[in-house]
Design an enzyme around this catalytic site. Structure first.
Site, PDB file in Angstrom:
ATOM      1  N   CYS A   1     -29.733 -57.296  -0.955  1.00  0.00           N
ATOM      2  CA  CYS A   1     -29.922 -58.921  -1.379  1.00  0.00           C
ATOM      3  C   CYS A   1     -29.149 -59.821  -0.441  1.00  0.00           C
ATOM      4  CB  CYS A   1     -29.773 -59.231  -2.706  1.00  0.00           C
ATOM      5  SG  CYS A   1     -30.977 -58.720  -3.911  1.00  0.00           S
TER       6      CYS A   1
ATOM      7  N   HIS B   1     -36.059 -65.729  -4.737  1.00  0.00           N
ATOM      8  CA  HIS B   1     -35.194 -64.820  -4.020  1.00  0.00           C
ATOM      9  C   HIS B   1     -35.903 -64.231  -3.004  1.00  0.00           C
ATOM     10  CE1 HIS B   1     -31.789 -62.516  -3.037  1.00  0.00           C
ATOM     11  NE2 HIS B   1     -31.800 -61.645  -3.793  1.00  0.00           N
TER      12      HIS B   1
ATOM     13  N   CYS C   1     -24.589 -61.292  -4.967  1.00  0.00           N
ATOM     14  CA  CYS C   1     -24.155 -60.000  -5.420  1.00  0.00           C
ATOM     15  C   CYS C   1     -25.319 -59.083  -4.534  1.00  0.00           C
ATOM     16  CB  CYS C   1     -24.656 -60.080  -6.946  1.00  0.00           C
ATOM     17  SG  CYS C   1     -26.310 -60.436  -7.415  1.00  0.00           S
TER      18      CYS C   1
END
Length: 402
Positions: free
Chosen positions: A91, A358, A388
């Site tokens: 991510c 996202h 994160c």
């Protein structure tokens, strides 16, 4: 050491990551090419001057495999001398690409580079590439690595965030995102996506649900209780955190990040190159980096990453005007604010991934642009972006307006 400056940022709108999403028809390389073309055209850029294009991609498989960075360079029509590379830090990939581009400039090994990322989650689903995180128990079991949703619920249980807390956060994310769109706060960086015929197919984030309320979220069942309770992952996590006794499952689709498609690009260069191109630097890259964190809870990396970057910059959280902390799950941001003791009115002020989605490898570059645009709109100075990262990591960048 040479200073690195952000010269421009662009992103696509986020399209729903499904076959009926607006961006599903656009292949990932062509989606990334559109933001590269916008960076070129908006800045009247001679692409032969670009030393590298670094694109994050969290699922480098199928159409996103085999160095999508260089594929996007080809698709964008850049000069053949421009290299391209694909970077995967899950991510955090999009921000990490910008960190790497900044490092090239700061070290003097490049004068102009582009960071950013792309993820077409409707065409290349999460986990389709497999890998040891899914297939190798000799890695996952000793490190007690559990699914991210279970980790998010573990954070909520350990740090005292209730279902009401995470749902309240999600409703506010939706409200802020809807208000930001209504007030045109994203207009500077968001560029519409067009199909192969040049027809505009998406100009605004498709995932926002402005009508979200506490009542609508209350109807959703926890998404990760089956994984945790019936598949044994709660028990694995509690081996690391026995003081809890049990994990309360509070996250669901409404307070977790949305699955979407999108791409981002950030133009980063030296002051000398900016002067040569006649471009005004918008922000200086102050500090950046990545840390590792405990892998079972996995998603607590943003706070220690931010603290490490601020320490290198000889700053504190109190010196930062605005923060962008990726909303992978509501508890991630609640813990970030709790750990750094920063108020919600400084964090994700235009909403986040719970509302807008996202797109994994693209998100970091998107957040950087959102932060910089808002600093300029409010005439503020300093900002911090952090995400994160799977496996227990956190990525960060601190910027200061010029």
């Amino acid at each position: 050491m040479t200073e690195a400056y952000i010269l421009d940022t662009v992103r696509t709108p986020r399209g729903r990551g499904r076959a009926n999403g607006a961006l599903h028809e656009v292949a990932p390389a062509r989606l990334a090419a559109q933001v590269l073309q916008q960076i070129r055209d908006r800045n009247r850029l001679d692409t032969a001057l670009v030393n590298d294009v670094i694109l994050g991609c969290a699922e480098p498989a199928l159409e996103q495999a085999s160095n999508i960075g260089k594929a996007a360079v080809f698709a964008a029509g850049y000069d053949h001398t421009v290299p391209g590379v694909q970077l995967n830090r899950f991510c955090g990939s999009g921000l990490e690409a910008c960190n790497f581009a900044s490092a090239l400039v700061k070290s003097g090994q490049a004068e102009l580079a582009i960071g950013g990322g792309v993820e077409s989650m409707s065409r290349v689903p999460m986990f389709v590439g497999g890998g040891p995180w899914i297939t190798d128990p000799q890695i996952t079991i000793p490190n007690r690595i559990v699914p991210q949703g279970v980790s998010a619920d573990l954070i909520a249980s350990l740090y005292g965030f209730s279902r009401h807390d995470v749902d309240s956060y999600a409703v506010e994310s939706q409200r802020r995102a809807a208000a930001a769109w209504a007030e045109g706060r994203f207009a500077k960086s968001v560029v519409p996506v067009r199909d192969m015929n040049g027809v505009e197919i998406l100009a605004q984030d498709e995932h926002v649900r402005a009508d979200t309320t506490m009542d609508t979220l209350a109807k959703l069942e926890a998404s990760f209780s089956v994984q945790g309770e019936k598949m044994g992952f709660d028990a694995m996590a509690l081996q690391r955190y026995p003081e809890l006794g049990a994990i309360t499952h509070v996250h669901h689709a409404g307070n977790s990040s949305g699955i979407v498609d999108g791409a981002s690009a950030v133009l980063i260069g030296s002051r000398e190159m900016a002067d040569r191109l006649g471009l005004k630097p918008r922000a200086r890259v102050v500090s950046f980096g990545t840390i590792g964190s405990e892998p079972t809870i996995m998603l607590t990396g943003p706070a220690p990453a931010a603290e490490a970057a601020l320490k290198r910059a000889r700053m504190s959280a109190g010196d930062i005007d605005l923060f962008e902390c990726n909303e992978a799950f509501a508890a991630v941001v609640l813990r970030f604010m709790q750990a750094l003791r920063v108020p919600h009115d400084k964090v994700n002020v235009n909403g986040g991934a719970i509302a807008m989605g996202h797109p994994l490898g693209a998100t970091g570059g998107m957040l950087l642009g959102t932060l910089l645009d808002e600093l300029e709109r409010r005439d503020l100075s300093t900002g911090l972006v952090t995400l994160c990262v799977g496996g227990g990591m956190g990525s960060v960048m601190v910027i200061e307006r010029v």
